[in-house]
Scaffold this motif. Structure first.
Motif, PDB file in Angstrom:
ATOM      1  N   PHE A  38       0.805  -1.216   0.000  1.00 14.18           N
ATOM      2  CA  PHE A  38       0.000   0.000   0.000  1.00 14.18           C
ATOM      3  C   PHE A  38       0.844   1.275   0.000  1.00 14.18           C
ATOM      4  O   PHE A  38       0.431   2.301  -0.554  1.00 14.18           O
ATOM      5  CB  PHE A  38      -0.930   0.027   1.219  1.00 14.18           C
ATOM      6  N   GLU A  39       2.015   1.251   0.632  1.00 18.76           N
ATOM      7  CA  GLU A  39       2.774   2.476   0.860  1.00 18.76           C
ATOM      8  C   GLU A  39       3.099   3.256  -0.418  1.00 18.76           C
ATOM      9  O   GLU A  39       2.865   4.468  -0.469  1.00 18.76           O
ATOM     10  CB  GLU A  39       4.054   2.154   1.642  1.00 18.76           C
ATOM     11  N   PRO A  40       3.634   2.626  -1.466  1.00 15.14           N
ATOM     12  CA  PRO A  40       3.914   3.427  -2.671  1.00 15.14           C
ATOM     13  C   PRO A  40       2.651   4.000  -3.311  1.00 15.14           C
ATOM     14  O   PRO A  40       2.691   5.096  -3.883  1.00 15.14           O
ATOM     15  CB  PRO A  40       4.617   2.439  -3.616  1.00 15.14           C
ATOM     16  N   HIS A  41       1.536   3.287  -3.192  1.00 13.83           N
ATOM     17  CA  HIS A  41       0.278   3.817  -3.727  1.00 13.83           C
ATOM     18  C   HIS A  41      -0.205   5.007  -2.894  1.00 13.83           C
ATOM     19  O   HIS A  41      -0.786   5.952  -3.435  1.00 13.83           O
ATOM     20  CB  HIS A  41      -0.784   2.715  -3.751  1.00 13.83           C
ATOM     21  N   ARG A  42       0.038   4.957  -1.591  1.00  7.91           N
ATOM     22  CA  ARG A  42      -0.323   6.088  -0.748  1.00  7.91           C
ATOM     23  C   ARG A  42       0.537   7.298  -1.098  1.00  7.91           C
ATOM     24  O   ARG A  42       0.036   8.425  -1.234  1.00  7.91           O
ATOM     25  CB  ARG A  42      -0.145   5.731   0.732  1.00  7.91           C
ATOM     26  N   GLN A  43       1.817   7.058  -1.261  1.00  7.24           N
ATOM     27  CA  GLN A  43       2.723   8.153  -1.602  1.00  7.24           C
ATOM     28  C   GLN A  43       2.384   8.764  -2.958  1.00  7.24           C
ATOM     29  O   GLN A  43       2.569   9.973  -3.164  1.00  7.24           O
ATOM     30  CB  GLN A  43       4.169   7.658  -1.590  1.00  7.24           C
ATOM     31  N   ALA A  44       1.897   7.938  -3.874  1.00  9.38           N
ATOM     32  CA  ALA A  44       1.532   8.426  -5.209  1.00  9.38           C
ATOM     33  C   ALA A  44       0.170   9.105  -5.221  1.00  9.38           C
ATOM     34  O   ALA A  44      -0.228   9.674  -6.233  1.00  9.38           O
ATOM     35  CB  ALA A  44       1.541   7.271  -6.202  1.00  9.38           C
ATOM     36  N   GLY A  45      -0.550   9.034  -4.101  1.00  6.11           N
ATOM     37  CA  GLY A  45      -1.856   9.668  -4.027  1.00  6.11           C
ATOM     38  C   GLY A  45      -2.988   8.841  -4.595  1.00  6.11           C
ATOM     39  O   GLY A  45      -4.088   9.350  -4.810  1.00  6.11           O
ATOM     40  N   ALA A  46      -2.729   7.557  -4.839  1.00  4.31           N
ATOM     41  CA  ALA A  46      -3.767   6.696  -5.417  1.00  4.31           C
ATOM     42  C   ALA A  46      -4.744   6.190  -4.363  1.00  4.31           C
ATOM     43  O   ALA A  46      -5.869   5.802  -4.689  1.00  4.31           O
ATOM     44  CB  ALA A  46      -3.130   5.508  -6.135  1.00  4.31           C
ATOM     45  N   VAL A  47      -4.294   6.161  -3.096  1.00  4.37           N
ATOM     46  CA  VAL A  47      -5.180   5.770  -2.003  1.00  4.37           C
ATOM     47  C   VAL A  47      -5.149   6.867  -0.948  1.00  4.37           C
ATOM     48  O   VAL A  47      -4.304   7.771  -0.996  1.00  4.37           O
ATOM     49  CB  VAL A  47      -4.773   4.417  -1.374  1.00  4.37           C
ATOM     50  N   ARG A  48      -6.048   6.798  -0.012  1.00  7.40           N
ATOM     51  CA  ARG A  48      -6.177   7.835   1.008  1.00  7.40           C
ATOM     52  C   ARG A  48      -4.890   7.970   1.813  1.00  7.40           C
ATOM     53  O   ARG A  48      -4.157   6.997   2.015  1.00  7.40           O
ATOM     54  CB  ARG A  48      -7.346   7.507   1.932  1.00  7.40           C
ATOM     55  N   ASN A  49      -4.653   9.165   2.265  1.00  9.15           N
ATOM     56  CA  ASN A  49      -3.459   9.437   3.051  1.00  9.15           C
ATOM     57  C   ASN A  49      -3.701   9.049   4.506  1.00  9.15           C
ATOM     58  O   ASN A  49      -3.791   9.895   5.406  1.00  9.15           O
ATOM     59  CB  ASN A  49      -3.080  10.919   2.946  1.00  9.15           C
ATOM     60  N   LEU A  50      -3.798   7.751   4.711  1.00  7.73           N
ATOM     61  CA  LEU A  50      -3.994   7.179   6.041  1.00  7.73           C
ATOM     62  C   LEU A  50      -2.789   6.330   6.391  1.00  7.73           C
ATOM     63  O   LEU A  50      -2.044   5.910   5.501  1.00  7.73           O
ATOM     64  CB  LEU A  50      -5.253   6.304   6.059  1.00  7.73           C
ATOM     65  N   PRO A  51      -2.569   6.061   7.682  1.00  5.73           N
ATOM     66  CA  PRO A  51      -1.479   5.140   8.041  1.00  5.73           C
ATOM     67  C   PRO A  51      -1.673   3.804   7.314  1.00  5.73           C
ATOM     68  O   PRO A  51      -2.767   3.220   7.351  1.00  5.73           O
ATOM     69  CB  PRO A  51      -1.630   4.988   9.554  1.00  5.73           C
ATOM     70  N   CYS A  52      -0.646   3.324   6.654  1.00  2.00           N
ATOM     71  CA  CYS A  52      -0.786   2.092   5.886  1.00  2.00           C
ATOM     72  C   CYS A  52      -1.100   0.883   6.759  1.00  2.00           C
ATOM     73  O   CYS A  52      -1.642  -0.111   6.286  1.00  2.00           O
ATOM     74  CB  CYS A  52       0.481   1.843   5.055  1.00  2.00           C
ATOM     75  N   GLU A  53      -0.751   0.970   8.057  1.00  2.00           N
ATOM     76  CA  GLU A  53      -1.076  -0.134   8.960  1.00  2.00           C
ATOM     77  C   GLU A  53      -2.587  -0.299   9.124  1.00  2.00           C
ATOM     78  O   GLU A  53      -3.066  -1.359   9.534  1.00  2.00           O
ATOM     79  CB  GLU A  53      -0.428   0.092  10.313  1.00  2.00           C
ATOM     80  N   LEU A  54      -3.343   0.764   8.794  1.00  2.00           N
ATOM     81  CA  LEU A  54      -4.797   0.704   8.878  1.00  2.00           C
ATOM     82  C   LEU A  54      -5.424   0.077   7.633  1.00  2.00           C
ATOM     83  O   LEU A  54      -6.532  -0.455   7.690  1.00  2.00           O
ATOM     84  CB  LEU A  54      -5.349   2.121   9.074  1.00  2.00           C
ATOM     85  N   MET A  55      -4.715   0.133   6.507  1.00  3.24           N
ATOM     86  CA  MET A  55      -5.279  -0.294   5.230  1.00  3.24           C
ATOM     87  C   MET A  55      -5.760  -1.752   5.221  1.00  3.24           C
ATOM     88  O   MET A  55      -6.865  -2.047   4.735  1.00  3.24           O
ATOM     89  CB  MET A  55      -4.266  -0.074   4.102  1.00  3.24           C
ATOM     90  N   PRO A  56      -4.969  -2.714   5.720  1.00  4.63           N
ATOM     91  CA  PRO A  56      -5.450  -4.093   5.683  1.00  4.63           C
ATOM     92  C   PRO A  56      -6.774  -4.297   6.415  1.00  4.63           C
ATOM     93  O   PRO A  56      -7.630  -5.067   5.968  1.00  4.63           O
ATOM     94  CB  PRO A  56      -4.316  -4.887   6.362  1.00  4.63           C
TER      95      PRO A  56
END
Length: 227
Positions: free
Chosen positions: A148-166
């Protein structure tokens, strides 16, 4: 005359050991299917697969060892299956959807093994392999966080802590599958998760997609209207 060297037949022995181990685990799963995790016993396993008590103890030590070994075998099989679906996906939305559908498809295809994962987790967590469980869960979670992290950095997913994504992505499908597996049969049974496959995948994507994706669609719709 040169002495003749007899080849070592190690492969068949290794295969036989693997087969015997799998026979024991298959028998343990059959015991659990009939009566739950508490129904797994040395005598029950021996009666189902014909393995000697000595062989069972050699491979697994005791009943708790059998339960834990079966749990981790299934856990890793599930992880590999879902990971394969994620690896085959192209793009962040396809990847998020693949996590959900890959998990759901595995559960529906192997309900007895999936049910055992839910039933045996607390027993494994309370046993001597607690560190192994924590490590396996952490490793799987970290793999998702890293995805998830590179997608978050690219702005493709919400700017939330990636530990929350799963939890956002997998929580609903895991909850529904758990309820389906533990539910009653007959007219009161829950509908198969297959019916909600696309809905759960779409909900997972909505929970993590970046707001700009929605704004882009609104902008595109506005342009189309203006045209």
């Amino acid at each position: 005359m040169a002495s003749r060297i007899t080849p070592t037949l190690s492969a068949p022995t290794s295969e036989a050991t693997t087969d015997r181990r799998q026979d024991i685990l298959n028998a343990a799963l059959a015991c659990a299917v009939d009566g739950g995790v508490d129904a797994v016993s040395i005598d029950g396993v021996r009666a189902r697969c014909g393995a000697s008590v000595g062989s069972i103890y050699h491979h697994f030590g005791n009943k708790d060892g059998i339960v834990a070994a079966l749990f981790f075998d299934i856990f890793h099989d599930q992880s590999r299956s879902v990971q394969a679906q994620l690896d085959a996906a192209r793009g962040v939305e396809a990847g998020v959807r693949a996590l959900v559908t890959g998990y759901l498809d595995w559960v529906v295809a192997q309900p007895e093994r999936a049910r055992f994962l839910f039933q045996a987790r607390s027993a494994v967590a309370a046993g001597p392999r607690t560190p192994d469980l924590a490590q396996a869960a952490s490793r799987r979670n970290q793999a998702l966080v890293a995805w998830f992290e590179p997608h978050r950095q690219a702005g493709a997913v919400r700017n939330l802590p990636c530990e929350l994504m799963p939890s956002l992505v997998m929580g609903p499908v895991q909850s529904y599958c758990r309820a389906w597996l533990s539910g009653q049969e007959g007219p009161n049974a829950l509908t198969s998760p297959v019916l909600y496959r696309q809905e759960l995948a779409a909900a997972a994507w909505r929970s993590v997609r970046a707001a700009r994706n929605r704004l882009q669609r609104l902008g595109e719709a506005g342009h189309a209207f203006a045209d």
